[in-house]
Design a protein around this motif. Sequence first.
Motif, PDB file in Angstrom:
ATOM      1  N   GLU A   1       0.827  -1.207   0.000  1.00  0.00           N
ATOM      2  CA  GLU A   1       0.000   0.000   0.000  1.00  0.00           C
ATOM      3  C   GLU A   1       0.861   1.256   0.000  1.00  0.00           C
ATOM      4  O   GLU A   1       0.590   2.205  -0.744  1.00  0.00           O
ATOM      5  N   ALA A   2       1.906   1.266   0.822  1.00  0.00           N
ATOM      6  CA  ALA A   2       2.793   2.428   0.881  1.00  0.00           C
ATOM      7  C   ALA A   2       3.448   2.678  -0.464  1.00  0.00           C
ATOM      8  O   ALA A   2       3.563   3.828  -0.921  1.00  0.00           O
ATOM      9  N   ALA A   3       3.880   1.605  -1.126  1.00  0.00           N
ATOM     10  CA  ALA A   3       4.543   1.751  -2.419  1.00  0.00           C
ATOM     11  C   ALA A   3       3.601   2.361  -3.453  1.00  0.00           C
ATOM     12  O   ALA A   3       4.027   3.135  -4.316  1.00  0.00           O
ATOM     13  N   PHE A   4       2.317   2.038  -3.370  1.00  0.00           N
ATOM     14  CA  PHE A   4       1.342   2.618  -4.291  1.00  0.00           C
ATOM     15  C   PHE A   4       1.355   4.138  -4.212  1.00  0.00           C
ATOM     16  O   PHE A   4       1.169   4.831  -5.219  1.00  0.00           O
ATOM     17  N   PHE A   5       1.578   4.663  -3.001  1.00  0.00           N
ATOM     18  CA  PHE A   5       1.582   6.108  -2.804  1.00  0.00           C
ATOM     19  C   PHE A   5       2.979   6.717  -2.933  1.00  0.00           C
ATOM     20  O   PHE A   5       3.176   7.892  -2.625  1.00  0.00           O
ATOM     21  N   GLY A   6       3.948   5.931  -3.400  1.00  0.00           N
ATOM     22  CA  GLY A   6       5.278   6.453  -3.648  1.00  0.00           C
ATOM     23  C   GLY A   6       6.195   6.444  -2.444  1.00  0.00           C
ATOM     24  O   GLY A   6       7.256   7.064  -2.474  1.00  0.00           O
ATOM     25  N   THR A   7       5.812   5.742  -1.382  1.00  0.00           N
ATOM     26  CA  THR A   7       6.611   5.703  -0.160  1.00  0.00           C
ATOM     27  C   THR A   7       7.407   4.411  -0.090  1.00  0.00           C
ATOM     28  O   THR A   7       6.841   3.315  -0.213  1.00  0.00           O
ATOM     29  N   LYS A   8       8.701   4.533   0.129  1.00  0.00           N
ATOM     30  CA  LYS A   8       9.529   3.342   0.293  1.00  0.00           C
ATOM     31  C   LYS A   8       9.451   2.835   1.719  1.00  0.00           C
ATOM     32  O   LYS A   8       9.160   3.576   2.650  1.00  0.00           O
ATOM     33  N   SER A   9       9.729   1.537   1.855  1.00  0.00           N
ATOM     34  CA  SER A   9       9.610   0.883   3.150  1.00  0.00           C
ATOM     35  C   SER A   9      10.922   0.245   3.564  1.00  0.00           C
ATOM     36  O   SER A   9      11.739  -0.137   2.731  1.00  0.00           O
ATOM     37  N   VAL A  10      11.083   0.127   4.876  1.00  0.00           N
ATOM     38  CA  VAL A  10      12.107  -0.720   5.467  1.00  0.00           C
ATOM     39  C   VAL A  10      11.396  -2.010   5.849  1.00  0.00           C
ATOM     40  O   VAL A  10      10.492  -1.984   6.692  1.00  0.00           O
ATOM     41  N   VAL A  11      11.765  -3.116   5.226  1.00  0.00           N
ATOM     42  CA  VAL A  11      11.035  -4.366   5.444  1.00  0.00           C
ATOM     43  C   VAL A  11      11.994  -5.500   5.772  1.00  0.00           C
ATOM     44  O   VAL A  11      13.189  -5.438   5.473  1.00  0.00           O
ATOM     45  N   SER A  12      11.452  -6.540   6.363  1.00  0.00           N
ATOM     46  CA  SER A  12      12.229  -7.735   6.662  1.00  0.00           C
ATOM     47  C   SER A  12      12.704  -8.385   5.370  1.00  0.00           C
ATOM     48  O   SER A  12      11.976  -8.422   4.368  1.00  0.00           O
ATOM     49  N   ASP A  13      13.907  -8.913   5.407  1.00  0.00           N
ATOM     50  CA  ASP A  13      14.435  -9.610   4.241  1.00  0.00           C
ATOM     51  C   ASP A  13      13.917 -11.053   4.267  1.00  0.00           C
ATOM     52  O   ASP A  13      14.614 -11.992   4.630  1.00  0.00           O
TER      53      ASP A  13
END
Length: 235
Positions: free
Chosen positions: A155-167
């Motif tokens: 959802e965040a990526a849809f709005f152009g926001t990058k995430s810190v996520v688990s690998d």
Amino acid sequence: MNLTARFADSIVTSSESEAKRIARHVSRPVDAVGLGLSSELTEITPTKSVATRLGLVADSFILAVGRLNKRKNLGRAIDAARASGLVCKDFPLVVVGERDGRQSQLSESAREGIDRNEILFTGYIGDSELTWLYKNTRALVFVSFDEGFGMPPVEAAFFGTKSVVSDIPVFRETLQDNAVFVNPNDVQDISRGIRQVCDQPAMSIEPSWWQSKHSWEVSVSRIRHLAMTLAQGRR
């Protein structure tokens, strides 16, 4: 799941990663059909009520979405946000979730951050408020230990926001290179990821790429194709 799967001609699930996990336990075909974003989230007009209530300024906060439980790893995300040196009263970590029980499973550092208003809990919010947070946050932190799909970073990526996520495999599948990947067990690595992603500009994702990856039209088409194939086989 194991009981009902015996009677299924086919099983559908959200991601290839989840399909592989299910296939280890059942003797039926398992197909990944993906998930689409809620139109209530993507088409709604954002509202600033949560921002007004918490005193948030656009591009001056980090976002986390999830409940305070072991799998979501929120306590470690809070510790990492504070360890990054970025989080303060004027640049808080905003946690979307209920306030009840927020003190449990939290470190002394996390509780100190809450007391200093460096960590803010929104409580329950609606889609229009969540949309505003996604569109205006500097970064999303989502370092859960395990997910079948993991919708918030998508959802965040849809709005152009990058995430810190688990690998973990599912995020490599759903986000590709549209995230910073970290070890969810390592506070310092999560902290590094937060600093890295906060230094990056917002994303610009091609609508055609998004439509092919995460849309209900694609998911429904895949389910329909599977159903028609099964029906033809029975005839």
